[in-house]
Write a protein that holds these residues in place. Structure first.
Motif, PDB file in Angstrom:
ATOM      1  N   ASP A  13       0.819  -1.216   0.000  1.00 36.73           N
ATOM      2  CA  ASP A  13       0.000   0.000   0.000  1.00 36.73           C
ATOM      3  C   ASP A  13       0.849   1.260   0.000  1.00 36.73           C
ATOM      4  OD1 ASP A  13      -2.282  -1.526   0.016  1.00 36.73           O
ATOM      5  OD2 ASP A  13      -2.599  -1.388   2.187  1.00 36.73           O
ATOM      6  N   GLU A  14       2.027   1.207   0.635  1.00 32.34           N
ATOM      7  CA  GLU A  14       2.899   2.384   0.650  1.00 32.34           C
ATOM      8  C   GLU A  14       3.346   2.749  -0.771  1.00 32.34           C
ATOM      9  OE1 GLU A  14       6.175   1.922   3.278  1.00 32.34           O
ATOM     10  OE2 GLU A  14       4.942   1.879   5.093  1.00 32.34           O
ATOM     11  N   SER A  15       3.603   1.747  -1.584  1.00 34.70           N
ATOM     12  CA  SER A  15       4.006   2.006  -2.962  1.00 34.70           C
ATOM     13  C   SER A  15       2.860   2.616  -3.758  1.00 34.70           C
ATOM     14  CB  SER A  15       4.467   0.704  -3.629  1.00 34.70           C
ATOM     15  OG  SER A  15       5.581   0.153  -2.950  1.00 34.70           O
ATOM     16  N   VAL A  16       1.644   2.147  -3.504  1.00 29.83           N
ATOM     17  CA  VAL A  16       0.470   2.717  -4.167  1.00 29.83           C
ATOM     18  C   VAL A  16       0.333   4.200  -3.810  1.00 29.83           C
ATOM     19  CG1 VAL A  16      -2.052   2.639  -4.340  1.00 29.83           C
ATOM     20  CG2 VAL A  16      -0.729   0.506  -4.267  1.00 29.83           C
ATOM     21  N   GLU A  17       0.528   4.512  -2.526  1.00 31.35           N
ATOM     22  CA  GLU A  17       0.440   5.904  -2.078  1.00 31.35           C
ATOM     23  C   GLU A  17       1.544   6.749  -2.687  1.00 31.35           C
ATOM     24  OE1 GLU A  17       0.444   5.843   2.163  1.00 31.35           O
ATOM     25  OE2 GLU A  17      -1.443   4.719   2.308  1.00 31.35           O
ATOM     26  N   LEU A  18       2.733   6.164  -2.828  1.00 23.90           N
ATOM     27  CA  LEU A  18       3.850   6.907  -3.416  1.00 23.90           C
ATOM     28  C   LEU A  18       3.568   7.247  -4.880  1.00 23.90           C
ATOM     29  CD1 LEU A  18       6.720   8.046  -3.239  1.00 23.90           C
ATOM     30  CD2 LEU A  18       7.575   5.764  -3.818  1.00 23.90           C
ATOM     31  N   ILE A  19       3.026   6.299  -5.619  1.00 24.49           N
ATOM     32  CA  ILE A  19       2.678   6.561  -7.014  1.00 24.49           C
ATOM     33  C   ILE A  19       1.633   7.669  -7.087  1.00 24.49           C
ATOM     34  CG2 ILE A  19       1.513   5.606  -9.039  1.00 24.49           C
ATOM     35  CD1 ILE A  19       4.328   4.638  -8.900  1.00 24.49           C
ATOM     36  N   SER A  20       0.654   7.615  -6.207  1.00 26.48           N
ATOM     37  CA  SER A  20      -0.393   8.645  -6.186  1.00 26.48           C
ATOM     38  C   SER A  20       0.188  10.017  -5.853  1.00 26.48           C
ATOM     39  CB  SER A  20      -1.472   8.263  -5.175  1.00 26.48           C
ATOM     40  OG  SER A  20      -2.477   9.241  -5.113  1.00 26.48           O
ATOM     41  N   LEU A  21       1.091  10.062  -4.889  1.00 28.31           N
ATOM     42  CA  LEU A  21       1.759  11.324  -4.522  1.00 28.31           C
ATOM     43  C   LEU A  21       2.552  11.865  -5.700  1.00 28.31           C
ATOM     44  CD1 LEU A  21       3.723  12.137  -1.295  1.00 28.31           C
ATOM     45  CD2 LEU A  21       4.863  12.376  -3.503  1.00 28.31           C
ATOM     46  N   THR A  22       3.278  10.977  -6.380  1.00 25.84           N
ATOM     47  CA  THR A  22       4.085  11.400  -7.527  1.00 25.84           C
ATOM     48  C   THR A  22       3.208  11.963  -8.631  1.00 25.84           C
ATOM     49  OG1 THR A  22       5.710   9.671  -7.023  1.00 25.84           O
ATOM     50  CG2 THR A  22       5.785  10.646  -9.217  1.00 25.84           C
ATOM     51  N   ARG A  23       2.109  11.274  -8.919  1.00 35.63           N
ATOM     52  CA  ARG A  23       1.209  11.741  -9.975  1.00 35.63           C
ATOM     53  C   ARG A  23       0.646  13.116  -9.636  1.00 35.63           C
ATOM     54  NH1 ARG A  23      -2.356   7.811  -9.861  1.00 35.63           N
ATOM     55  NH2 ARG A  23      -0.999   6.484 -11.130  1.00 35.63           N
TER      56      ARG A  23
END
Length: 383
Positions: A13-23
C-alpha cells in the motif's frame, strides 16, 4: 489535461500511495509548465529541488543514507510517472541516480556518509561524464587523463553529451590513469566549482530542450585523491555496472513518454469526429491505438521484469539491455503514431505530440545505442 491513472500491480500500500503522490506532484508542478520550459529551453532546477524535498531523487538508495530504501520495481514506476509529465525531467532524475551510483557501490563508508545524503536530498544535482566525442559506444578508447600528483590528480580532456552539463553541482567522471585500455580508467567525483572545469555552450538538440546537454572541459583540474571512487583502474567496471541500472531508468522514462503520447492520442480521437462519429470508433484508427496500447503495456512489463531480477540480486544485464531496446523502440513507434492520429494537428506545436516524437528519438541513442544493446544481448546469448 487529466488522464485515467495506469493500472499497476505494486508490492504494498505504501508504494500505491507513493505513485499517487508522484502523480499529484507531476500534475501540479510539471505538466502546467513543461510546454513553456521546452519552448524556452529553460532548465528547471527548481523542479529537481521539489522532487528532492519530496524524497523522489533517492528512492532506490538506503534510508540510512537519506534514500527511500525502495526496490527498483517501485522506483522505476515512480520514474515513469515523472517522465509522463516531462521526459526532460525524467531523464534528469535517471541521470542523477546514475551519478550517485558509483559513490554508493564503490565509495568508502566515509565518502558515502559525507556526500551521498545531500545528493539524494536533491541539494546537489549530479551529472555523468563517460562519453567523449570520439568515444561513445567504445568508452575504453577515452583520452581524458587523470595524472597523479602527490595527494591530487590532475584531469585534462573533454567529456561530451553531458546531461546537466554546466548546471550540475557534481560530476561523476571517468578518466584514464594508465595506458592499459579499459583497465586503465578510474572514477572521480568532481565538484562543479573546481577551478579549470567549464562547460561549452549547450548543444542545439532536436528534443529534450529543457534538459541541458553540454561538453565539459577539464583544463588542469586538480582533484584531491580522496575523491577517487574505488581503486585505480576500476572506473570502467563502475561505469558499466551503473549503465545496467541506468538503462532500466531510460526504459522507464521512454515508457512514461509513450504512455503520455497514447493518452493525448486517445483524448483527441475521442473528441474529433468524422463521418458522424468519433474517429476512435473507426476501425483504421481504433486498431492503430490498440497497437499503441499494446506497445506501451509490453514495454512496461519488460522493464518491470528486469527490475525484479535486479531486486532479487540475480544477473540482469541482458534483461536491462532488452528493456532499454524494447521500451525505446516502442516509444519511437508510439509517439510517431500519435502524430499520425492527430493528423495535421499533430504536426503543429499547438499539440504536444510533435514534441513527444522529437523526444523519443534520443531514447534510442543514449545509455548505449540500440545497436549496442543488440550487441550486448547477442554476446550474452553466445555465452
Amino acid at each position: 489535461m487529466s488522464y485515467a491513472p495506469i493500472q499497476r500491480l505494486l508490492p504494498d500500500d505504501e508504494s500505491v500511495e507513493l505513485i499517487s503522490l508522484t502523480r499529484s506532484l507531476v500534475d501540479r508542478e510539471i505538466r502546467p509548465v513543461i510546454a513553456d520550459l521546452d519552448a524556452e529551453a529553460h532548465f528547471p532546477r527548481d523542479v529537481f529541488r521539489i522532487l528532492g524535498r519530496s524524497g523522489l531523487l533517492g528512492l532506490p538508495y538506503p534510508e540510512s543514507l537519506g534514500g527511500g530504501g525502495l526496490p527498483y520495481e517501485v522506483y522505476l514506476q515512480v520514474l515513469e510517472e515523472i517522465a509522463s509529465g516531462s521526459a526532460s525531467v525524467g531523464v534528469g532524475v535517471s541521470v542523477h541516480a546514475l551519478s550517485c551510483f558509483g559513490l554508493f557501490t564503490a565509495g568508502t563508508d566515509e565518502q558515502r556518509s559525507n556526500w551521498l545524503p545531500t545528493m539524494l536530498a536533491g541539494d546537489q544535482l549530479g551529472a555523468y561524464c563517460l562519453s567523449e566525442s570520439h568515444a561513445g559506444s567504445d568508452p575504453a578508447s577515452m583520452r581524458t587523463t587523470a595524472v597523479r600528483d602527490g595527494d591530487h590528480y590532475v584531469i585534462n580532456g573533454a567529456k561530451a553529451w553531458t546531461t546537466h552539463g554546466g548546471k550540475a553541482d557534481f560530476y561523476k567522471v571517468m578518466a584514464r590513469t594508465s595506458d592499459e585500455g579499459g583497465r586503465g580508467i578510474s572514477c572521480f567525483l568532481v565538484a562543479a566549482d573546481t577551478p579549470g572545469l567549464t562547460a561549452d555552450p549547450p548543444e542545439r538538440k532536436m528534443g529534450l530542450m529543457s534538459s541541458t546537454t553540454s561538453t565539459m572541459l577539464f583544463e588542469d583540474v586538480h582533484i584531491p585523491a580522496h575523491r577517487r571512487l574505488g581503486a585505480e583502474g576500476q572506473g570502467l567496471s563502475i561505469a558499466l555496472a551503473g549503465l545496467d541500472a541506468g538503462r532500466l531508468g531510460i526504459a522507464a522514462v521512454a515508457t512514461g513518454l509513450a504512455q503520455e503520447a497514447l493518452n493525448v492520442a486517445i483524448a483527441y480521437a475521442k473528441d474529433r469526429r468524422a463521418f458522424g462519429k468519433p474517429v476512435i470508433e473507426h476501425q483504421g484508427l481504433g486498431f492503430l491505438l490498440a497497437d499503441m496500447a499494446a506497445a506501451v503495456e509490453s514495454a512496461r512489463a519488460t522493464y518491470i521484469a528486469a527490475a525484479r531480477l535486479k531486486d532479487a540480486g540475480k544477473p540482469f544485464s541482458r534483461q536491462a539491455s532488452i528493456a532499454k531496446l524494447v521500451c525505446t523502440d516502442n516509444a519511437m513507434k508510439v509517439t510517431t503514431d500519435a502524430v499520425q492520429v492527430l493528423g495535421g494537428a499533430g504536426y503543429t506545436k499547438d499539440f504536444p505530440a510533435e514534441r513527444f516524437m522529437r523526444e523519443a528519438k534520443v531514447m534510442q541513442i543514449f545509455e548505449g545505442t540500440n545497436q549496442i544493446q543488440r550487441l550486448v544481448i547477442s554476446r550474452d546469448l553466445a555465452r
